[in-house]
Each structure stands twice: as structure tokens, then as C-alpha cells.
Write a protein that holds these residues in place. Structure first.
Motif, short mmCIF file in Angstrom:
data_model
loop_
_atom_site.label_atom_id
_atom_site.label_comp_id
_atom_site.label_asym_id
_atom_site.label_seq_id
_atom_site.Cartn_x
_atom_site.Cartn_y
_atom_site.Cartn_z
N LYS A 205 -3.68 5.27 -0.29
CA LYS A 205 -3.53 3.85 0.06
C LYS A 205 -3.67 2.97 -1.19
N MET A 206 -4.56 3.33 -2.10
CA MET A 206 -4.73 2.57 -3.33
C MET A 206 -3.47 2.62 -4.18
N GLN A 207 -2.77 3.75 -4.17
CA GLN A 207 -1.54 3.88 -4.93
C GLN A 207 -0.49 2.88 -4.45
N GLU A 208 -0.57 2.53 -3.14
CA GLU A 208 0.36 1.55 -2.58
C GLU A 208 -0.06 0.12 -2.90
N LEU A 209 -1.37 -0.09 -3.16
CA LEU A 209 -1.91 -1.45 -3.24
C LEU A 209 -2.07 -1.97 -4.67
N VAL A 210 -2.19 -1.08 -5.66
CA VAL A 210 -2.43 -1.55 -7.04
C VAL A 210 -1.30 -1.09 -7.95
N SER A 211 -1.27 -1.66 -9.14
CA SER A 211 -0.22 -1.30 -10.10
C SER A 211 -0.40 0.14 -10.57
N HIS A 212 0.70 0.70 -11.08
CA HIS A 212 0.65 2.09 -11.54
C HIS A 212 -0.37 2.27 -12.66
N ILE A 213 -0.44 1.29 -13.58
CA ILE A 213 -1.36 1.43 -14.70
C ILE A 213 -2.82 1.36 -14.25
N ASN A 214 -3.12 0.48 -13.29
CA ASN A 214 -4.48 0.41 -12.75
C ASN A 214 -4.85 1.70 -12.01
N TYR A 215 -3.85 2.24 -11.31
CA TYR A 215 -4.13 3.46 -10.55
C TYR A 215 -4.43 4.63 -11.49
N THR A 216 -3.57 4.81 -12.51
CA THR A 216 -3.76 5.97 -13.40
C THR A 216 -4.95 5.78 -14.34
N THR A 217 -5.22 4.53 -14.72
CA THR A 217 -6.31 4.27 -15.66
C THR A 217 -7.68 4.32 -14.99
N TYR A 218 -7.76 3.80 -13.78
CA TYR A 218 -9.07 3.66 -13.14
C TYR A 218 -9.25 4.51 -11.87
N ILE A 219 -8.35 4.35 -10.92
CA ILE A 219 -8.56 5.00 -9.62
C ILE A 219 -8.57 6.52 -9.74
#
Length: 448
Positions: free
Chosen positions: A17-31
Motif C-alpha cells: 500500500k505504501m508503494q501506491e501512496l508515496v514516490s518511488h524514491i521515498n519508497y526505495t530510500t526509506y520504506i
């Protein structure tokens, strides 16, 4: 703290769900760098590599994370952060132990799904008016009536409508049992400054509501400290022009163990009772429930089920569910003969032989898990699903109130039991393995 990696099964749906809600860079860098390390109540504990990671997630991604947790529908409501190597939390969810409103609502409890008849048309209209214009004409709205007549459905419909149409308003729906437990926990599990801080947060949580809905208010009878807290919360919300909705099994004047000042406050708004449905309304309810279960039930069977069914709508629905279950189990069309056989079986075996212990033992044996795990607090998928199936079977096979079933399963409240029952019913329609498990366990129980 639990060993890393044990909680991926519950975190992976959240990550999706986070992958759908945040930018790709935020997802790979943080999530992707977060590691699930524990489940703390209804919170997932995530470990971050550094303090700076924790600060960024707290300041930028926290709201999206909470949204992902709710949308993932894994039984959790929020998260906490822990920096690797540290003991305390770097981030504590603002809601602390207290409920996030949408998390404890059944989204199917809407005004559209509520069957209106002569027994409830006026209270339905009042509830609709409150949902359309909170704190307008009717405040407080006090709904009372016997068990299983639709009080919870109606007050949750108010909450769901306000949340959908007025998202800027803060809606809090809570069972009185949960409210009482939170007050008592604060009184007896904290001391000194900790107690004052926790108490202040609890009061602020409820007094910040735009719409406060409390189910089964009768449970605060004979609890003076809880009544005192609710009295002040009630006064503050009303003085601010906020809406209060209350349900009870009796009108205020009959709640004799309640302080007079509270009975007076409750009586100062609009009082409405829900009466038992007449025969025509019972037929309409059965048709609606059959439609929801995606099942065509002949009119003569509906008439049979409505006869001698008592006043409880839950009992009425239970009779329908037993017949549908029997039809699927024996692969036979739904007829009056099948219905009579299914209900006779339920009466002869259910009331005399089947007990809550029978159901719990059968589920534990089938899944090879100990009873202590089934009735405990484990959030592991291999425990949660059997526990939900156990809830479902107890609701369908036993003539017990939801509160009693909750007590048998480790002291869970009736909204949790209701959610589990409906969840399994939904899964049976889309998951063949779950449907087979439910059929197999029921056969085991009925043959005992």
C-alpha cells in the motif's frame, strides 16, 4: 523484542500500500529499509537504521504510513519507530493506545443496508438527520432497544456517513466496554506523572471529537469513576457544539444505577426506541441478508424462516445463515424441507450438545494449535485466521450473545467478534481453502 523477520507476513501488505501512496524514491530510500520487529497491541513496531531516518519518516511519511496500515486491513491501526540498537521508541503514534475511529467501524453498516420498517422508521429518520447535520437539531441522540434490533448498525451508519461526507470532522466510535477499560487501565496501570500524562491524553482524545458515538452506555452503571469522566466529557463536547450519539438497551429513566445528572443529560436530547420488526419487515430483512450473501432464497423459505423467529434480528439472520450453509454443505437447493431439517439439526444438536468448548477444541485440533494461542493476543497469521474462524462458527452454531463469545475467546469485545464473523463469511466466498476448512470443522463439531 521479537526476532527480526518474523513479521514480514503482516508488513508486506502494508509495504504494498505504501508503494501506491508515496514516490518511488521515498519508497526505495526509506520504506524498504524499515524492518518489522514487533507487534505491540494494534501497532506494528518498525526499526530504522538511523535517527535521521526516523525523523524523516516521522515528519514526512507518518500520515501515509497510517493510511497504508488501515488500507492493508491486517488488524493494526498505527505504527511505532525504533532506531536500531536503542531501547525506546523514536516515534510513538499520536493516538497512543486509543482507537483510530475508522478502524473499529464495519463499513457495511450504512443507511442503505439498514432495512426500514414501521418499527424503526422514526429512529432511522432521526439518525439520518444527525449524520447529515451533526450537532444540528438532535443532540444528544439516544437510541435504545433490545438486543439484536439494529442499534449498533444505525449508530455506525451515522459514523460512516459523516466520515464519507464530512471528512474534516473527527468521528470517534467506541463501545462502552472499551471506554470503561481505557479509563480503568489508566487508573490502575499508571502512577504519578505517568498517570497524569496518560489521563490527559485520554481526555484530550475523546474531548477533541466532533462526533462522539458510544455503544451500549449501560455498561457504565455502578462505575462511579467512569461516570464522572464521561459526565465532564459530555458537558465539554455539548458546550462546544459537538454531536453525541448514545445507544443503550434501556431508556435513561430505567438506568437506575446511573447518576441522576447523567440520566438528566441523556434525557435532554432526542430519545428513540427501536421496536421489534413485524412480519413484513422480517421478510424484508431476510431478503436483504440473502442478497448480501449472494444467495437466491425462495419466498416460501423466507416466510418459513420469519415465522416463530422471535424478535431478535440476529437470530433471524442466524436462521438464514444455517439454511444457506446447509444448502452448500449438502449441495442441495434451498427448500422449506431443507430449511426445516437444517434448523432442527441446529436445535437438537446446538442447544443440547454443542458448547463453546466444543467449537474451540475442534478449531484447535484442526489447526494443531494450543487453546492458549487461540484465545491469546498473538497476531500471527497462522493464529489469527483460526481465531476468526472460531468466532464465525461460534456465532453460527451457538445461541450466545456476541459479548459472551468474546469472553470465551480471551475477553474480546463484541465489535471484534462481529468483524471476525463477517470477515470469515467474506473469505468463504473468495477463498476455497477457507471455505473447505470451515465446512470440515463444522462437520467435525456436528458429528460430536
Amino acid at each position: 523484542m521479537a526476532e527480526k523477520g518474523n513479521f514480514d507476513f503482516i508488513y508486506n501488505p502494508i509495504k504494498e500500500k505504501m508503494q501506491e501512496l508515496v514516490s518511488h524514491i521515498n519508497y526505495t530510500t526509506y520504506i524498504e529499509k524499515l524492518v518489522p520487529v514487533d507487534i505491540d497491541g494494534r501497532f506494528i513496531v518498525l526499526e530504522t537504521p538511523t535517527e535521521s531516518f526516523a525523523k524523516y519518516i516521522t515528519g514526512t511519511l507518518a500520515e501515509k504510513m497510517r493510511e497504508a496500515i488501515i488500507k492493508a486491513d491486517v488488524g493494526l491501526i498505527d505504527f511505532r519507530l525504533k532506531v536500531e540498537g536503542s531501547d525506546g521508541y523514536a516515534y510513538n503514534a499520536p493516538s497512543e493506545e486509543f482507537s483510530t475511529p475508522p478502524a473499529n467501524l464495519d463499513k457495511r453498516f450504512t443507511f442503505d443496508s439498514f432495512v426500514v420498517g414501521k418499527n424503526n422508521e422514526f429512529v432511522y429518520a432521526a439518525a439520518m438527520s444527525v449524520a447529515s447535520d451533526p450537532a444540528g437539531t438532535y443532540n444528544p441522540l439516544f437510541i435504545y432497544g433490545g438486543t439484536g434490533l439494529g442499534k449498533t448498525h444505525l449508530i455506525q451508519a451515522i459514523a460512516n456517513k459523516v466520515i464519507q461526507e464530512k471528512p474534516q470532522l473527527k468521528v470517534i466510535y467506541v463501545t462502552c466496554e472499551q471506554f470503561v477499560n481505557e479509563i480503568i487501565d489508566n487508573m490502575f496501570t499508571s502512577r504519578g506523572a505517568e498517570a497524569r500524562d496518560k489521563g490527559a491524553k485520554l481526555r484530550q482524545y475523546y474531548r477533541s471529537a466532533d462526533v462522539l458515538i458510544i455503544d451500549d452506555i449501560q455498561f457504565i452503571e455502578n462505575k462511579k469513576a467512569v461516570q464522572e469522566e464521561f459526565f465532564h466529557t459530555f458537558n465539554e463536547l455539548v458546550s462546544k457544539g459537538k454531536q453525541i450519539v448514545i445507544s443503550s438497551d434501556h431508556p435513561p429513566k430505567e438506568l437506575t444505577a446511573l447518576e441522576e445528572r447523567l440520566r438528566t443529560r441523556f434525557s435532554g436530547g432526542l430519545l428513540y426506541d427501536i421496536l421489534p420488526p413485524n412480519f413484513e419487515t422480517k421478510i424484508a430483512i431476510l431478503k436483504r441478508k440473502a442478497f448480501e450473501k449472494k444467495c437466491l432464497v425462495p419466498d416460501d423459505v423466507l416466510t418459513f424462516l420469519a415465522q416463530d423467529s422471535g424478535d431478535d434480528v440476529r437470530t433471524l439472520e442466524g436462521r438464514l445463515t444455517k439454511v444457506i450453509f446447509a444448502s452448500r454443505l449438502h449441495e442441495e437447493p434451498i427448500t422449506v424441507e431443507l430449511a426445516r431439517s437444517a434448523l432442527n439439526e441446529a436445535v437438537s444438536e446446538g442447544k443440547e450438545e454443542i458448547t463453546s468448548e466444543n467449537v474451540i477444541s475442534a478449531v484447535c485440533a484442526y489447526y494443531r494449535i494450543p487453546k492458549s494461542d487461540l484465545t491469546g493476543k498473538s497476531k500471527k497469521k497462522e493464529i489469527v485466521i483460526p481465531r476468526q474462524i472460531c468466532c464465525y462458527l461460534m456465532c453460527e452454531l451457538l445461541s450466545l450473545p456476541l459479548i459472551s463469545i468474546g469472553k470465551e475467546l480471551g475477553g474480546r469485545d463484541h465489535t471484534t467478534i462481529l468483524y471476525s464473523r463477517d470477515k470469515v463469511e467474506e473469505m468463504c466466498g473468495v477463498n476455497d481453502k477457507i471455505a473447505k476448512d470451515v465446512d470440515d470443522i463444522k462437520n467435525i463439531i456436528l458429528k460430536k
